[in-house]
Design a protein around this motif. Structure first.
Motif, PDB file in Angstrom:
ATOM      1  N   GLY A  90     -34.211   3.987  -4.201  1.00 39.40           N
ATOM      2  CA  GLY A  90     -33.834   3.056  -5.275  1.00 39.40           C
ATOM      3  C   GLY A  90     -33.116   3.703  -6.434  1.00 39.40           C
ATOM      4  O   GLY A  90     -33.681   4.552  -7.118  1.00 39.40           O
ATOM      5  N   GLU A  91     -31.858   3.312  -6.626  1.00 38.36           N
ATOM      6  CA  GLU A  91     -31.093   3.772  -7.799  1.00 38.36           C
ATOM      7  C   GLU A  91     -30.288   2.582  -8.311  1.00 38.36           C
ATOM      8  O   GLU A  91     -30.194   1.563  -7.639  1.00 38.36           O
ATOM      9  CB  GLU A  91     -30.171   4.956  -7.460  1.00 38.36           C
ATOM     10  CG  GLU A  91     -29.302   4.793  -6.216  1.00 38.36           C
ATOM     11  CD  GLU A  91     -28.013   4.053  -6.434  1.00 38.36           C
ATOM     12  OE1 GLU A  91     -27.270   4.410  -7.361  1.00 38.36           O
ATOM     13  OE2 GLU A  91     -27.730   3.108  -5.658  1.00 38.36           O
ATOM     14  N   GLN A  92     -29.733   2.733  -9.489  1.00 36.74           N
ATOM     15  CA  GLN A  92     -28.942   1.647 -10.073  1.00 36.74           C
ATOM     16  C   GLN A  92     -27.619   2.203 -10.587  1.00 36.74           C
ATOM     17  O   GLN A  92     -27.611   3.079 -11.461  1.00 36.74           O
ATOM     18  CB  GLN A  92     -29.727   0.985 -11.211  1.00 36.74           C
ATOM     19  CG  GLN A  92     -28.927  -0.004 -12.032  1.00 36.74           C
ATOM     20  CD  GLN A  92     -28.433  -1.196 -11.209  1.00 36.74           C
ATOM     21  OE1 GLN A  92     -29.216  -1.855 -10.541  1.00 36.74           O
ATOM     22  NE2 GLN A  92     -27.120  -1.449 -11.252  1.00 36.74           N
ATOM     23  N   ALA A  93     -26.523   1.704 -10.032  1.00 36.16           N
ATOM     24  CA  ALA A  93     -25.209   2.175 -10.492  1.00 36.16           C
ATOM     25  C   ALA A  93     -24.951   1.724 -11.925  1.00 36.16           C
ATOM     26  O   ALA A  93     -25.348   0.626 -12.318  1.00 36.16           O
ATOM     27  CB  ALA A  93     -24.128   1.620  -9.584  1.00 36.16           C
ATOM     28  N   VAL A  94     -24.287   2.589 -12.703  1.00 34.08           N
ATOM     29  CA  VAL A  94     -23.852   2.216 -14.056  1.00 34.08           C
ATOM     30  C   VAL A  94     -22.340   2.087 -14.004  1.00 34.08           C
ATOM     31  O   VAL A  94     -21.640   3.060 -13.713  1.00 34.08           O
ATOM     32  CB  VAL A  94     -24.244   3.286 -15.106  1.00 34.08           C
ATOM     33  CG1 VAL A  94     -23.793   2.858 -16.495  1.00 34.08           C
ATOM     34  CG2 VAL A  94     -25.738   3.537 -15.091  1.00 34.08           C
TER      35      VAL A  94
ATOM     36  N   GLN B 214     -17.986   3.571 -10.520  1.00 32.97           N
ATOM     37  CA  GLN B 214     -19.146   3.691 -11.406  1.00 32.97           C
ATOM     38  C   GLN B 214     -19.028   4.967 -12.217  1.00 32.97           C
ATOM     39  O   GLN B 214     -18.311   5.892 -11.821  1.00 32.97           O
ATOM     40  CB  GLN B 214     -20.450   3.707 -10.593  1.00 32.97           C
ATOM     41  CG  GLN B 214     -20.593   4.891  -9.658  1.00 32.97           C
ATOM     42  CD  GLN B 214     -21.833   4.783  -8.774  1.00 32.97           C
ATOM     43  OE1 GLN B 214     -21.746   4.318  -7.644  1.00 32.97           O
ATOM     44  NE2 GLN B 214     -22.982   5.227  -9.273  1.00 32.97           N
ATOM     45  N   MET B 215     -19.712   4.984 -13.377  1.00 34.35           N
ATOM     46  CA  MET B 215     -19.665   6.227 -14.159  1.00 34.35           C
ATOM     47  C   MET B 215     -20.896   7.095 -13.906  1.00 34.35           C
ATOM     48  O   MET B 215     -20.946   8.244 -14.304  1.00 34.35           O
ATOM     49  CB  MET B 215     -19.498   5.953 -15.653  1.00 34.35           C
ATOM     50  CG  MET B 215     -20.433   4.996 -16.281  1.00 34.35           C
ATOM     51  SD  MET B 215     -20.052   4.772 -18.045  1.00 34.35           S
ATOM     52  CE  MET B 215     -18.518   3.865 -18.004  1.00 34.35           C
ATOM     53  N   GLY B 216     -21.872   6.534 -13.244  1.00 35.89           N
ATOM     54  CA  GLY B 216     -23.073   7.292 -12.928  1.00 35.89           C
ATOM     55  C   GLY B 216     -24.119   6.365 -12.358  1.00 35.89           C
ATOM     56  O   GLY B 216     -23.794   5.262 -11.902  1.00 35.89           O
ATOM     57  N   ALA B 217     -25.382   6.810 -12.372  1.00 37.86           N
ATOM     58  CA  ALA B 217     -26.474   5.979 -11.874  1.00 37.86           C
ATOM     59  C   ALA B 217     -27.734   6.314 -12.637  1.00 37.86           C
ATOM     60  O   ALA B 217     -27.886   7.433 -13.130  1.00 37.86           O
ATOM     61  CB  ALA B 217     -26.692   6.232 -10.388  1.00 37.86           C
ATOM     62  N   VAL B 218     -28.615   5.327 -12.731  1.00 37.27           N
ATOM     63  CA  VAL B 218     -29.910   5.574 -13.363  1.00 37.27           C
ATOM     64  C   VAL B 218     -30.953   5.685 -12.249  1.00 37.27           C
ATOM     65  O   VAL B 218     -31.059   4.795 -11.396  1.00 37.27           O
ATOM     66  CB  VAL B 218     -30.271   4.439 -14.350  1.00 37.27           C
ATOM     67  CG1 VAL B 218     -31.667   4.673 -14.938  1.00 37.27           C
ATOM     68  CG2 VAL B 218     -29.237   4.362 -15.472  1.00 37.27           C
TER      69      VAL B 218
ATOM     70  N   LEU C 202     -31.817  -0.533 -14.607  1.00 40.61           N
ATOM     71  CA  LEU C 202     -32.672   0.077 -13.587  1.00 40.61           C
ATOM     72  C   LEU C 202     -32.636  -0.815 -12.351  1.00 40.61           C
ATOM     73  O   LEU C 202     -32.212  -1.971 -12.428  1.00 40.61           O
ATOM     74  CB  LEU C 202     -34.092   0.180 -14.160  1.00 40.61           C
ATOM     75  CG  LEU C 202     -35.083   1.115 -13.483  1.00 40.61           C
ATOM     76  CD1 LEU C 202     -34.614   2.562 -13.566  1.00 40.61           C
ATOM     77  CD2 LEU C 202     -36.460   1.006 -14.159  1.00 40.61           C
ATOM     78  N   ARG C 203     -33.123  -0.289 -11.209  1.00 41.78           N
ATOM     79  CA  ARG C 203     -33.155  -1.093  -9.983  1.00 41.78           C
ATOM     80  C   ARG C 203     -33.953  -2.382 -10.209  1.00 41.78           C
ATOM     81  O   ARG C 203     -34.715  -2.478 -11.172  1.00 41.78           O
ATOM     82  CB  ARG C 203     -33.731  -0.271  -8.831  1.00 41.78           C
ATOM     83  CG  ARG C 203     -35.178   0.087  -8.989  1.00 41.78           C
ATOM     84  CD  ARG C 203     -35.614   1.093  -7.952  1.00 41.78           C
ATOM     85  NE  ARG C 203     -36.915   1.649  -8.271  1.00 41.78           N
ATOM     86  CZ  ARG C 203     -38.047   1.306  -7.659  1.00 41.78           C
ATOM     87  NH1 ARG C 203     -38.034   0.406  -6.705  1.00 41.78           N
ATOM     88  NH2 ARG C 203     -39.188   1.858  -7.998  1.00 41.78           N
TER      89      ARG C 203
END
Ligand SMILES: Cc1cc2nc3c(=O)[nH]c(=O)nc-3n(C[C@H](O)[C@H](O)[C@H](O)COP(=O)(O)OP(=O)(O)OC[C@H]3O[C@@H](n4cnc5c(N)ncnc54)[C@H](O)[C@@H]3O)c2cc1C
Length: 379
Positions: free
Chosen positions: A62-66, A91-95, A205-206
């Motif tokens: 589980g991750e969330q793209a930013v 995307q610029m990153g992930a949380v 967040l996811r």
């Protein structure tokens, strides 16, 4: 996160590594719980985890793209919105929750023959001689190695035992962390509002949730921790300007004291420091772990060069090369974060006006915004 990533980078190339950790990574958790410790990972860090074969497991856990970033000031109308699509990236990153990154990295390490893992094992002491270093663990066992890497965080025992000095200051601030469900969609956006006492970050967040990092004076944070869940959610909605509507608290709240800390000396005979052991910065732009991962990449690269040529991987020349390549970037990031903290913490009307106008000017320049976006991506 940083030490395990370095171990992975080296063990993948056949260097014999022992990873010693006082803790034990969580192997599983109830599906509806979320780690209070999360990291916004840059695209550069994601690329590292992809190259290590770790990212697929992170995605599965589980991750969330930013994709976007929206920053605004409590004073005036200054705001900044940045979209990774404008810089040509999805995307610029992930949380990612820290426990997920750690577990995925450890899973990979266990598949690598040249890595031995010692969990629930504390480093107690070490002794260096010309040929190697003897490492004593608190359970009485000993490990002999060519090089000792201190990736043991901001209170690094290895740094303390080596006598390397650290400098810095306490910010007299605490970061309150919590997981909340917002009324409105987070839109894959990292939201950040600069408030008089410090920034409030709302990270996507996811599962549509938000992870907050709310920096305030120590006393204010202590008071916020004592609020009832509903009063806390109300205060949060107010502090975030109702951008995401109301909130529902998921799980507990936690808080971390904030400080800036760095050591000018990165290495000694057969010993080198990386990650928070060498630099601890304000979390306002979520760069601490990303910086540490860059240390790991650079250190692995100089070690591997020496290893492939059959040279001593712990020679002064090798360790100095790592220090030269990382010091500038680490100091720059530390300075920028400290500068931002001071700029956005200033209550002088003139500074507030200049800040608000400055944000407006930056926001109107696509060129500057793309540069900021690339910097945020770690590229
Ligand atoms: C509120 C908050 C939010 C943050 N958000 C972000 C973010 O969004 N993005 C980001 O990039 N960074 C973020 N950071 C910073 C980030 O958390 C740190 O930079 C990162 O955790 C440092 O990783 P590390 O592996 O160097 O050290 P640590 O995470 O501190 O790990 C140290 C390890 O060493 C082990 N250890 C310690 N002593 C011993 C010993 N004697 N023997 C054996 N093992 C030992 C510990 O068990 C631990 O596993 C945030 C920090 C805070 C406080």
């Amino acid at each position: 996160m940083v030490g395990a990533s370095l171990a992975c980078l080296l063990a993948k190339k056949g260097v014999s590594v022992a990873l010693i950790d006082a803790g034990d990574p969580m192997a599983s958790w109830p599906e509806t719980t979320y780690d209070l410790r999360v990291s916004a990972l840059t695209l550069a860090s994601i690329n590292l985890f992809k190259s290590l074969g770790v990212w697929a497991d992170v995605v599965e856990l589980g991750e969330q793209a930013v994709e976007k970033m929206f920053v605004w000031d409590h004073f005036g109308s200054g705001e900044l919105d940045i979209d990774s699509a404008d810089a040509g990236e999805m995307q610029m990153g992930a949380v990612v929750e820290n426990r997920i990154t750690v577990l995925a990295t450890w899973k990979k390490l266990q598949q690598l023959d040249s890595c031995d893992v010692f969990t629930s094992s504390q480093l107690d002491n070490f002794n260096v001689d010309d040929d190697g270093v003897d490492i004593g663990l608190s359970n009485g066992s000993n490990i002999r190695a060519a090089l000792l890497v201190g990736a043991d965080g901001s209170n690094s025992k290895i740094r303390q035992l080596s006598g390397i000095s650290d400098y810095g200051w306490e910010y007299q601030q605490k970061a309150l962390v919590a997981t909340v469900r917002p009324e409105k969609s987070h839109q894959n956006t990292a939201w950040q509002r600069f408030l008089p006492e410090g920034p409030l970050a709302l990270l996507p967040l996811r599962d549509g949730l938000i992870s907050i990092v709310w920096t305030s004076k120590t006393e204010t944070t202590e008071d916020s921790l004592k609020l009832s869940d509903s009063d806390f959610c109300e205060a949060l909605a107010e502090a975030s300007d109702h951008q995401l509507g109301n909130f529902e608290l998921i799980g507990a709240r936690g808080a971390f004291p904030l400080k800036l800390q760095f050591s000018p000396e990165y290495s000694q005979q057969r010993m080198v420091l990386i990650g928070d052991a060498i630099h601890t910065i304000h979390p306002l732009a979520g760069q601490g772990a990303n910086l540490g991962l860059k240390d790991a990449v650079t250190l692995s690269s100089v070690i591997l060069q020496a290893h492939q040529k059959g040279r001593d991987i712990a020679s002064e020349q090798v360790l100095r090369r790592y220090e030269r390549q990382r010091k500038g970037d680490n100091l720059l990031m530390m300075g920028i974060m400290d500068g931002f903290k001071r700029l956005f913490g200033a209550d002088d009307m003139l500074v507030q006006f200049a800040r608000s106008t400055g944000m407006g000017l930056v926001n109107s320049s696509t060129l500057i915004k793309n540069q900021i976006c690339k910097y945020a991506m770690g590229l």
